[in-house]
Design a protein around this motif. Structure first.
Motif, short mmCIF file in Angstrom:
data_model
loop_
_atom_site.label_atom_id
_atom_site.label_comp_id
_atom_site.label_asym_id
_atom_site.label_seq_id
_atom_site.Cartn_x
_atom_site.Cartn_y
_atom_site.Cartn_z
N ILE A 126 -5.11 9.59 -0.63
CA ILE A 126 -4.19 9.62 0.51
C ILE A 126 -4.25 8.30 1.27
N VAL A 127 -5.47 7.76 1.42
CA VAL A 127 -5.65 6.49 2.15
C VAL A 127 -4.86 5.36 1.50
N VAL A 128 -4.80 5.33 0.17
CA VAL A 128 -4.09 4.24 -0.52
C VAL A 128 -2.67 4.62 -0.91
N ILE A 140 0.46 5.08 6.84
CA ILE A 140 0.71 5.14 5.40
C ILE A 140 2.02 5.85 5.05
N ASP A 141 2.35 6.92 5.76
CA ASP A 141 3.54 7.69 5.40
C ASP A 141 4.81 7.17 6.06
N GLN A 142 4.71 6.05 6.80
CA GLN A 142 5.90 5.52 7.48
C GLN A 142 6.28 4.11 7.05
N ILE A 143 5.53 3.52 6.14
CA ILE A 143 5.86 2.17 5.69
C ILE A 143 6.67 2.23 4.40
N THR A 144 7.37 1.15 4.10
CA THR A 144 8.17 1.08 2.87
C THR A 144 7.26 0.92 1.66
N TYR A 145 7.81 1.13 0.48
CA TYR A 145 7.01 0.98 -0.74
C TYR A 145 6.53 -0.46 -0.89
N LEU A 182 -0.04 -3.80 1.41
CA LEU A 182 -1.24 -3.26 2.05
C LEU A 182 -2.35 -3.02 1.03
N ARG A 183 -1.97 -2.53 -0.14
CA ARG A 183 -2.97 -2.24 -1.18
C ARG A 183 -3.72 -3.49 -1.63
#
Length: 255
Positions: A57-59, A76-81, A87-88
């Motif tokens: 979930i973190v990544v 994490i759930d609000q940024i674009t792909y 970020l990764r």
């Protein structure tokens, strides 16, 4: 942790009220957790308690059912792909099986993430970065060897070096001492501490190995019944008669 006396620590990962289920199987049931800048945080728990689910979930590999997950100030759930991929690159993942490419030499294994993600680097800069990382993990002499020619401990070190080569701010270690002999386990524990000191990483270490937890953990968090109900130093977490915790300690140190 990197803070002055009296200052509040800075969270690089912040998890609040996190829930995750698979059908009727409720894995995470309101998890709250912080990873502070510059610390090694050990996450303990029996198999199937959701440690790996939490990291996924973190990544961004799994979506939470509910809750808030912030990594380096990004939700994490609000940024674009595209933002997630960027970020990764700041979050290094050291896999349990080292995840080396068997058909590549050690040099090629370390070159691969650089060539793929740092395309402006010259061939000489890539070569120097590879040599620097191999030297950092004490395995420069293996640079032209194949993974099949290395011991389990050497492959683990090479895997960590390949993760570090992109200079991540956060390191995630999945069972770093699993399947290794006791002497090699001590070497990996020392390496994790050296990485923290040399590269100023903030790390989550998932492990069943309490010797590892005690050696590398600035703080320990134990996942019990879907929540982190015990957090603190190693001694604080295990200073209990809780029947969910004591057998975990006894199995590692008394059997």
């Amino acid at each position: 942790m990197e803070r002055q006396s009296g200052e509040k620590p800075v969270s690089v990962i912040e998890i609040r009220d996190l829930y995750k289920s698979f059908g009727d199987y409720h894995v995470l049931r309101g998890v709250d957790l912080d990873l502070y800048k510059g610390e090694n945080l050990v996450v303990l728990g029996k198999s199937g308690t959701g440690k790996s689910v939490l990291i996924k979930i973190v990544v961004g590999l799994l979506k939470p059912d509910r809750g808030r997950v912030s990594v380096l100030n990004s939700l994490i759930d609000q940024i674009t792909y595209k933002e997630l991929l960027e970020l990764r690159l700041k979050v290094g993942f050291s896999f349990q099986n080292s995840a080396l490419y068997d058909s590549m030499t050690v040099r090629e294994n370390l070159e691969f993430p650089l060539v793929r993600n740092r395309r402006k680097l010259t061939k000489q800069e890539v070569s120097l970065a590879v040599e620097e990382m191999l030297d950092a993990v004490g395995l420069l002499q293996t640079i032209n060897q194949m993974p099949s020619e290395l011991s389990g401990g050497q492959r683990k070190r090479i895997g960590i070096a390949r993760t570090l080569i992109l200079k991540p701010e956060i390191m995630l270690y999945d069972e770093p001492t699993a399947g290794l002999d006791p002497i090699t386990c001590l070497e990996i524990n020392s390496l994790i501490n050296e990485v923290q000191e040399r590269f100023h990483t903030s790390s989550i270490i998932i492990t069943h190995d309490l010797t590892c937890a005690k050696a590398v953990g600035d703080r320990v968090a134990m996942l019990l019944d879907g929540k982190f109900e015990r957090q603190g130093t190693f001694e604080e977490v295990f200073d209990t008669t809780d029947p969910r915790v004591k057998p975990f300690y006894d199995y590692n140190f008394i059997q």
